[in-house]
Write a protein that holds these residues in place. Structure first.
Motif, PDB file in Angstrom:
ATOM      1  N   ALA A  11      13.473  -4.457  -3.239  1.00 42.79           N
ATOM      2  CA  ALA A  11      12.684  -3.887  -2.140  1.00 42.79           C
ATOM      3  C   ALA A  11      11.294  -4.516  -2.179  1.00 42.79           C
ATOM      4  O   ALA A  11      10.706  -4.666  -3.243  1.00 42.79           O
ATOM      5  CB  ALA A  11      12.591  -2.378  -2.291  1.00 42.79           C
ATOM      6  N   ILE A  12      10.809  -4.863  -1.008  1.00 42.48           N
ATOM      7  CA  ILE A  12       9.512  -5.537  -0.899  1.00 42.48           C
ATOM      8  C   ILE A  12       8.533  -4.570  -0.242  1.00 42.48           C
ATOM      9  O   ILE A  12       8.712  -4.191   0.918  1.00 42.48           O
ATOM     10  CB  ILE A  12       9.642  -6.837  -0.073  1.00 42.48           C
ATOM     11  N   ILE A  13       7.543  -4.129  -1.016  1.00 49.47           N
ATOM     12  CA  ILE A  13       6.597  -3.132  -0.515  1.00 49.47           C
ATOM     13  C   ILE A  13       5.387  -3.819   0.107  1.00 49.47           C
ATOM     14  O   ILE A  13       4.649  -4.532  -0.567  1.00 49.47           O
ATOM     15  CB  ILE A  13       6.147  -2.187  -1.650  1.00 49.47           C
ATOM     16  N   CYS A  14       5.223  -3.593   1.400  1.00 48.14           N
ATOM     17  CA  CYS A  14       4.103  -4.199   2.146  1.00 48.14           C
ATOM     18  C   CYS A  14       3.329  -3.147   2.919  1.00 48.14           C
ATOM     19  O   CYS A  14       2.709  -3.447   3.937  1.00 48.14           O
ATOM     20  CB  CYS A  14       4.622  -5.268   3.100  1.00 48.14           C
ATOM     21  N   VAL A  15       3.395  -1.912   2.445  1.00 47.96           N
ATOM     22  CA  VAL A  15       2.666  -0.822   3.119  1.00 47.96           C
ATOM     23  C   VAL A  15       1.244  -0.755   2.550  1.00 47.96           C
ATOM     24  O   VAL A  15       0.961  -1.344   1.510  1.00 47.96           O
ATOM     25  CB  VAL A  15       3.384   0.535   2.907  1.00 47.96           C
ATOM     26  N   PRO A  16       0.351  -0.024   3.239  1.00 43.79           N
ATOM     27  CA  PRO A  16      -1.011   0.107   2.710  1.00 43.79           C
ATOM     28  C   PRO A  16      -1.018   0.801   1.345  1.00 43.79           C
ATOM     29  O   PRO A  16      -0.099   1.564   1.010  1.00 43.79           O
ATOM     30  CB  PRO A  16      -1.720   0.975   3.764  1.00 43.79           C
ATOM     31  N   LYS A  19      16.186  -1.263  -8.589  1.00 43.44           N
ATOM     32  CA  LYS A  19      15.687  -1.740  -9.891  1.00 43.44           C
ATOM     33  C   LYS A  19      14.669  -2.874  -9.783  1.00 43.44           C
ATOM     34  O   LYS A  19      14.062  -3.249 -10.784  1.00 43.44           O
ATOM     35  CB  LYS A  19      16.863  -2.214 -10.751  1.00 43.44           C
ATOM     36  N   GLY A  20      14.509  -3.430  -8.599  1.00 46.93           N
ATOM     37  CA  GLY A  20      13.567  -4.534  -8.447  1.00 46.93           C
ATOM     38  C   GLY A  20      12.623  -4.310  -7.283  1.00 46.93           C
ATOM     39  O   GLY A  20      13.068  -4.060  -6.156  1.00 46.93           O
ATOM     40  N   ILE A  21      11.342  -4.351  -7.545  1.00 44.28           N
ATOM     41  CA  ILE A  21      10.337  -4.138  -6.500  1.00 44.28           C
ATOM     42  C   ILE A  21       9.344  -5.298  -6.501  1.00 44.28           C
ATOM     43  O   ILE A  21       8.767  -5.625  -7.534  1.00 44.28           O
ATOM     44  CB  ILE A  21       9.581  -2.805  -6.722  1.00 44.28           C
ATOM     45  N   TRP A  22       9.191  -5.898  -5.328  1.00 42.18           N
ATOM     46  CA  TRP A  22       8.169  -6.948  -5.140  1.00 42.18           C
ATOM     47  C   TRP A  22       7.026  -6.286  -4.400  1.00 42.18           C
ATOM     48  O   TRP A  22       7.184  -5.929  -3.225  1.00 42.18           O
ATOM     49  CB  TRP A  22       8.775  -8.103  -4.340  1.00 42.18           C
ATOM     50  N   ASN A  23       5.942  -6.075  -5.094  1.00 44.96           N
ATOM     51  CA  ASN A  23       4.874  -5.229  -4.548  1.00 44.96           C
ATOM     52  C   ASN A  23       3.659  -6.013  -4.057  1.00 44.96           C
ATOM     53  O   ASN A  23       2.962  -6.650  -4.845  1.00 44.96           O
ATOM     54  CB  ASN A  23       4.412  -4.234  -5.617  1.00 44.96           C
ATOM     55  N   PHE A  24       3.387  -5.918  -2.769  1.00 40.75           N
ATOM     56  CA  PHE A  24       2.219  -6.566  -2.166  1.00 40.75           C
ATOM     57  C   PHE A  24       1.073  -5.590  -1.942  1.00 40.75           C
ATOM     58  O   PHE A  24       0.003  -5.995  -1.491  1.00 40.75           O
ATOM     59  CB  PHE A  24       2.595  -7.222  -0.832  1.00 40.75           C
ATOM     60  N   ALA A  25       1.289  -4.314  -2.229  1.00 38.97           N
ATOM     61  CA  ALA A  25       0.211  -3.336  -2.040  1.00 38.97           C
ATOM     62  C   ALA A  25      -0.772  -3.458  -3.201  1.00 38.97           C
ATOM     63  O   ALA A  25      -0.361  -3.644  -4.348  1.00 38.97           O
ATOM     64  CB  ALA A  25       0.783  -1.927  -1.969  1.00 38.97           C
ATOM     65  N   PRO A  26      -2.080  -3.359  -2.909  1.00 41.31           N
ATOM     66  CA  PRO A  26      -3.083  -3.581  -3.956  1.00 41.31           C
ATOM     67  C   PRO A  26      -3.256  -2.373  -4.861  1.00 41.31           C
ATOM     68  O   PRO A  26      -4.317  -1.763  -4.919  1.00 41.31           O
ATOM     69  CB  PRO A  26      -4.356  -3.869  -3.158  1.00 41.31           C
ATOM     70  N   THR A  27      -2.200  -2.056  -5.581  1.00 43.74           N
ATOM     71  CA  THR A  27      -2.222  -0.901  -6.475  1.00 43.74           C
ATOM     72  C   THR A  27      -1.141  -1.092  -7.533  1.00 43.74           C
ATOM     73  O   THR A  27      -0.223  -1.889  -7.344  1.00 43.74           O
ATOM     74  CB  THR A  27      -1.984   0.404  -5.678  1.00 43.74           C
TER      75      THR A  27
END
Lengths: 214, 214
Positions: free
Chosen positions: B150-155, B172-180
């Motif tokens: 899952a690719i997280i691109c939310v605020p 089991k896999g997260i690609w996180n673009f949120a700055p947190t």
DNA sequence: TAGATTGTTAATCGATTAACAATC
DNA sequence: TAGATTGTTAATCGATTAACAATC
């Protein structure tokens, strides 16, 4: 704000995270913090936090800890966030447009001044009030405007030639989103964002722990 | 394809770069390479290259070097690029759309299957033939479809609650673009892309070398 | 003052580099 | 065979952690 001896990249890459956590403490009206408490939140050891901060100065006070506002401010200065930067984007495809629209960089002092692309269908379109220019105008733009950071978002095969132009015009900072390693002189600083490398690292780790079975 | 002992992240983060350079050699019809030659191109020491590769197997041959095609293939397998992954994107803002449009991930086996957003103005719009769904449908989607990454691109402020849903559904896999920094169980792998941290590192380095004077 | 917590030195751990015997 | 180059061990270098005296 400075001690001597060269700071390692390991330390430098932790600085923005300190900045972020301290900003969060500020928003929560917490005005002092010990290395131990910060350690619990940020996940680095207290010892490492004290070592890291001591590369730059004596920001703490024995028996008290660190003043959040003051430390946040110091780290901002260390990161150069007290200054203003003119930036331009070369390549207005997916990534270029996304970065162009990412207005939150403005609050850290990064001001987008121009966008370039070679696709005639994009030239003339406005993003955040900035009209996309033909990349042929890049050189003359650089002759007439002060640019601190250039953001390369063109396809892999064009990235080096864009970098060559930037370097020839004296640009010292390049944020590179193209999936390639650019050749530039030593005094030019390149920061790469290699998304596919990041994604591959994720898939490696999924398989490593046998979390992924097809 | 494997030896034992845990591989350090330092090694893992170099693997995609080996993969990329070997791919380039392949395109140039170079079919063998020594650690010395590869060192000259990629910029790691020959010693480090041999050490790195030997974490995974004996891919070379004394007196000859490495077979490019074979090594590229082995590293593909090590990175898990011989498998197929179903991915979804949560958050169809700037970054989400850019990643959604980045079709080159497909060739590595990452297949975008769904996109979610909570903005009614975006729901229903198609990106690469995939209709953006309301994020309220995320849970039921996950009940009915196999998702690997899952690719997280939310605020920032919504990222943790999205992660909680993903974790509860077994992702089991997260690609996180949120700055947190997301809080997840140990068996969930997070790969962060923190763009502002990358940009701050660049501005630090510009100032450090006194390359930047206002 | 007593307690807390820093700044800093020393110890440990891990990663990189050098060296070379093994071998293709 | 001789030359080249690996795989691997040992040496070095650097980064992290532990410990504690200094001091607020």
């Amino acid at each position: 704000m400075s001690k001597d001896t060269r700071i390692s990249m390991a330390v430098v890459r932790r600085l923005p995270k300190y900045h972020r956590y301290l900003g969060e403490l500020l928003r929560n009206d917490i005005d002092r913090i010990s290395s131990k408490e910060l350690s619990d939140r940020i996940g680095f050891t207290a010892s490492q936090i004290r070592q890291d901060l001591n590369c730059f100065g004596d920001f703490g006070q024995q028996g008290y800890g660190y003043n959040v506002k003051e430390l946040h401010n110091e780290i901002s200065k260390i990161l150069g966030l007290d200054k203003q930067y003119n930036t331009i984007i070369i390549g207005a495809g997916n990534i270029g447009q996304a970065v162009a629209n990412y207005s939150s960089f403005e609050k850290y002092g990064f001001h987008l001044k121009a966008i370039f692309d070679k696709n005639p269908k994009l030239v003339g379109i406005k993003i955040r009030d900035i009209e996309i220019q033909d990349v042929d105008e890049l050189s003359s733009y650089l002759d007439n405007n002060k640019v601190d950071i250039a953001i390369i978002c063109v396809p892999r095969l064009h990235a080096q030639s864009v970098a060559d132009i930037l370097v020839s015009k004296g640009i010292k900072g390049i944020w590179n989103f193209a999936p390639t390693d650019l050749q530039v002189p030593d005094d030019v600083i390149i920061e790469n964002v290699h998304l596919s490398e990041s994604l591959m690292t994720l898939s490696y780790r999924l398989n490593e722990r046998n979390l992924f079975e097809d």
